[in-house]
Write an enzyme that holds these catalytic residues in place. Structure first.
Site, PDB file in Angstrom:
ATOM      1  N   ARG A  94      70.379  79.821  11.213  1.00  0.00           N
ATOM      2  CA  ARG A  94      69.108  80.500  11.509  1.00  0.00           C
ATOM      3  C   ARG A  94      68.405  79.747  12.642  1.00  0.00           C
ATOM      4  O   ARG A  94      67.936  80.334  13.608  1.00  0.00           O
ATOM      5  CB  ARG A  94      68.205  80.503  10.258  1.00  0.00           C
ATOM      6  CG  ARG A  94      68.532  81.548   9.218  1.00  0.00           C
ATOM      7  CD  ARG A  94      68.249  82.961   9.680  1.00  0.00           C
ATOM      8  NE  ARG A  94      66.824  83.146  10.032  1.00  0.00           N
ATOM      9  CZ  ARG A  94      65.860  83.385   9.138  1.00  0.00           C
ATOM     10  NH1 ARG A  94      66.149  83.512   7.852  1.00  0.00           N
ATOM     11  NH2 ARG A  94      64.614  83.540   9.542  1.00  0.00           N
ATOM     12  N   ASN A 105      66.606  95.776   4.537  1.00  0.00           N
ATOM     13  CA  ASN A 105      66.367  95.373   5.926  1.00  0.00           C
ATOM     14  C   ASN A 105      67.544  94.602   6.530  1.00  0.00           C
ATOM     15  O   ASN A 105      67.793  94.684   7.734  1.00  0.00           O
ATOM     16  CB  ASN A 105      65.061  94.574   6.058  1.00  0.00           C
ATOM     17  CG  ASN A 105      64.913  93.461   5.044  1.00  0.00           C
ATOM     18  OD1 ASN A 105      65.817  93.172   4.261  1.00  0.00           O
ATOM     19  ND2 ASN A 105      63.759  92.818   5.034  1.00  0.00           N
ATOM     20  N   ASP A 116      72.913  90.083  -0.964  1.00  0.00           N
ATOM     21  CA  ASP A 116      71.488  89.745  -0.869  1.00  0.00           C
ATOM     22  C   ASP A 116      70.854  90.078  -2.221  1.00  0.00           C
ATOM     23  O   ASP A 116      71.453  90.797  -3.028  1.00  0.00           O
ATOM     24  CB  ASP A 116      70.837  90.568   0.261  1.00  0.00           C
ATOM     25  CG  ASP A 116      69.395  90.160   0.559  1.00  0.00           C
ATOM     26  OD1 ASP A 116      68.955  89.110   0.040  1.00  0.00           O
ATOM     27  OD2 ASP A 116      68.711  90.889   1.298  1.00  0.00           O
ATOM     28  N   CYS A 156      72.159  85.796   2.649  1.00  0.00           N
ATOM     29  CA  CYS A 156      71.057  85.339   3.502  1.00  0.00           C
ATOM     30  C   CYS A 156      70.106  84.387   2.772  1.00  0.00           C
ATOM     31  O   CYS A 156      69.291  83.731   3.420  1.00  0.00           O
ATOM     32  CB  CYS A 156      70.304  86.519   4.092  1.00  0.00           C
ATOM     33  SG  CYS A 156      69.800  87.708   2.859  1.00  0.00           S
ATOM     34  N   MET A 214      60.597  79.995   3.170  1.00  0.00           N
ATOM     35  CA  MET A 214      61.076  78.630   3.419  1.00  0.00           C
ATOM     36  C   MET A 214      61.924  78.613   4.688  1.00  0.00           C
ATOM     37  O   MET A 214      61.591  77.973   5.663  1.00  0.00           O
ATOM     38  CB  MET A 214      61.915  78.098   2.257  1.00  0.00           C
ATOM     39  CG  MET A 214      62.570  76.762   2.622  1.00  0.00           C
ATOM     40  SD  MET A 214      63.559  75.989   1.336  1.00  0.00           S
ATOM     41  CE  MET A 214      65.073  76.920   1.380  1.00  0.00           C
ATOM     42  N   ARG A 271      56.359  87.255  10.648  1.00  0.00           N
ATOM     43  CA  ARG A 271      57.082  87.748   9.474  1.00  0.00           C
ATOM     44  C   ARG A 271      56.084  88.600   8.702  1.00  0.00           C
ATOM     45  O   ARG A 271      55.109  88.089   8.146  1.00  0.00           O
ATOM     46  CB  ARG A 271      57.536  86.549   8.635  1.00  0.00           C
ATOM     47  CG  ARG A 271      58.317  86.925   7.390  1.00  0.00           C
ATOM     48  CD  ARG A 271      58.568  85.660   6.564  1.00  0.00           C
ATOM     49  NE  ARG A 271      59.414  85.944   5.420  1.00  0.00           N
ATOM     50  CZ  ARG A 271      60.717  85.741   5.373  1.00  0.00           C
ATOM     51  NH1 ARG A 271      61.336  85.234   6.405  1.00  0.00           N
ATOM     52  NH2 ARG A 271      61.394  86.031   4.288  1.00  0.00           N
ATOM     53  N   HIS A 311      65.682  92.525   9.980  1.00  0.00           N
ATOM     54  CA  HIS A 311      65.660  91.060  10.008  1.00  0.00           C
ATOM     55  C   HIS A 311      66.644  90.578  11.085  1.00  0.00           C
ATOM     56  O   HIS A 311      67.687  90.003  10.776  1.00  0.00           O
ATOM     57  CB  HIS A 311      66.069  90.536   8.625  1.00  0.00           C
ATOM     58  CG  HIS A 311      65.702  89.109   8.362  1.00  0.00           C
ATOM     59  ND1 HIS A 311      65.147  88.284   9.310  1.00  0.00           N
ATOM     60  CD2 HIS A 311      65.823  88.352   7.233  1.00  0.00           C
ATOM     61  CE1 HIS A 311      64.931  87.081   8.774  1.00  0.00           C
ATOM     62  NE2 HIS A 311      65.331  87.105   7.523  1.00  0.00           N
ATOM     63  N   SER A 369      63.785  92.536  -3.449  1.00  0.00           N
ATOM     64  CA  SER A 369      63.233  91.531  -2.546  1.00  0.00           C
ATOM     65  C   SER A 369      61.763  91.308  -2.855  1.00  0.00           C
ATOM     66  O   SER A 369      61.202  91.927  -3.754  1.00  0.00           O
ATOM     67  CB  SER A 369      63.426  91.957  -1.089  1.00  0.00           C
ATOM     68  OG  SER A 369      62.749  93.160  -0.854  1.00  0.00           O
ATOM     69  N   GLN A 377      68.128  86.882  11.325  1.00  0.00           N
ATOM     70  CA  GLN A 377      69.114  86.581  10.287  1.00  0.00           C
ATOM     71  C   GLN A 377      70.498  87.055  10.712  1.00  0.00           C
ATOM     72  O   GLN A 377      71.486  86.335  10.580  1.00  0.00           O
ATOM     73  CB  GLN A 377      68.717  87.262   8.969  1.00  0.00           C
ATOM     74  CG  GLN A 377      69.731  87.056   7.844  1.00  0.00           C
ATOM     75  CD  GLN A 377      69.816  85.619   7.394  1.00  0.00           C
ATOM     76  OE1 GLN A 377      68.808  85.009   7.053  1.00  0.00           O
ATOM     77  NE2 GLN A 377      71.013  85.047   7.391  1.00  0.00           N
TER      78      GLN A 377
END
Length: 312
Positions: A298, A169, A230, A270, A61, A111, A138, A234, A141
């Site tokens: 971002r 990451n 985070d 994040c 998103m 990505r 990343h 993931s 970010q």
């Protein structure tokens, strides 16, 4: 690549590819263009007549909307290529995708899962490639995070940033930033979930920042300027989630941990967050949580990165 001066790289793949002056220049530009957009001014259209191809091997998103909207607000057109549109490496080789898209577009954002994919894409593309996330790092970010810290604390240099959770990451990008800009970075993670040893070594050997890897979150967060969290598992690790919840006991950022951190500590994440897992709802919703300004940044950080790469 060795011949290119650090400030003039074609691509944005790792923060540590750039020197401190360039990183700070990009962050200053981000603040400047953000202020312009926030004022309602829509006359700054440096990307007019330009197009960006956005490759998504994994869905998103924030990354999609921030890149697509940001590029549009500055006059450009962005094309979304989802997991079914492109299947890089499966349906078509990465080196072919890179060369074809370079002939249609002015810039490529990707990505992907394997870090090698972004390296290959950049190697064969003749236009700038922006790393929108890999399994290894990343960078966009962390540029947004740096911008957010500068806005709320006044500077990044000399701050204490404590990351609590999986050495993933995000941590790798924090370490690579710490190899360029001086601040105190602590990663508190369970045993067996430490960040990549080579990356830790690289950051420590740069001799720029104080870097600590620890297994004790309570000790780590003392006097933090930022406590950062985070998700524990993931995308693509969800089957591991139950096992990880067990392993990460004691690493939830809750009100008690924030209290140890002290009154000046901001909370950052994040996103997406799993409330009640790595962070409590109360911490995310607290007045010192800056996760939403962070998410907004971002777009502004990425705009500045693209302006830099396109020489605008």
């Amino acid at each position: 690549m060795g011949q290119v001066p650090k400030g003039e790289l074609k691509d944005f793949l790792h923060i540590s590819d750039f020197d401190k002056a360039t990183i700070m220049k990009i962050l200053d530009r981000a603040a400047e263009v953000k202020a312009l957009l926030k004022s309602g001014d829509r006359s700054f259209l440096p990307f007019k007549g330009k197009s960006m191809a956005m490759i998504f091997a994994k869905p998103s998103m924030r990354t999609r909307v921030s890149f697509e909207t940001g590029f549009f607000l500055l006059g450009g057109h962005a094309i979304y290529l989802g997991p079914d549109d492109i299947q890089m490496g499966k349906r078509e080789e990465t080196r072919d995708v890179a060369r074809v898209l370079s002939r249609y577009n002015d810039i490529i954002m990707a990505r992907v899962f394997a870090h090698q994919d972004i390296l290959d894409l950049a190697k064969y593309a003749t236009v700038p490639v922006v790393n929108g996330l890999t399994d290894y790092n990343h960078p966009c970010q962390i540029m947004a995070d740096a911008l957010t810290i500068i806005e709320h604390i006044g500077q990044l240099e000399g701050t204490k940033v404590v990351y609590v959770g999986d050495g993933n990451n995000i941590v790798h990008s924090w370490l690579l930033l710490a190899a360029v800009v001086p601040f105190h970075f602590v990663c508190a993670c369970p045993k067996g979930f430490e960040p990549d040893k080579e990356t830790v070594k690289k950051a420590q050997e740069a001799g720029i920042s104080k870097i600590e890897i620890t297994n004790d979150p309570k000790e780590a967060v003392k006097d933090a300027d930022v406590v950062y969290s985070d998700v524990w598992a993931s995308m693509g690790q969800k089957e591991e989630a139950a096992y990880r919840r067990q392993a990460f006991q004691g690493f939830q950022v809750d009100e008690a941990l924030m209290k140890i951190a002290g009154p000046k500590a901001y909370f950052m994440h994040c996103l997406p967050a799993e409330r009640g897992v790595e962070v409590t709802d109360g911490v995310i919703e607290a007045p010192n949580s800056i996760v939403f300004p962070q998410a907004e940044n971002r777009m502004h950080a990425q705009n500045a990165i693209m302006l830099h790469l396109l020489g605008l």
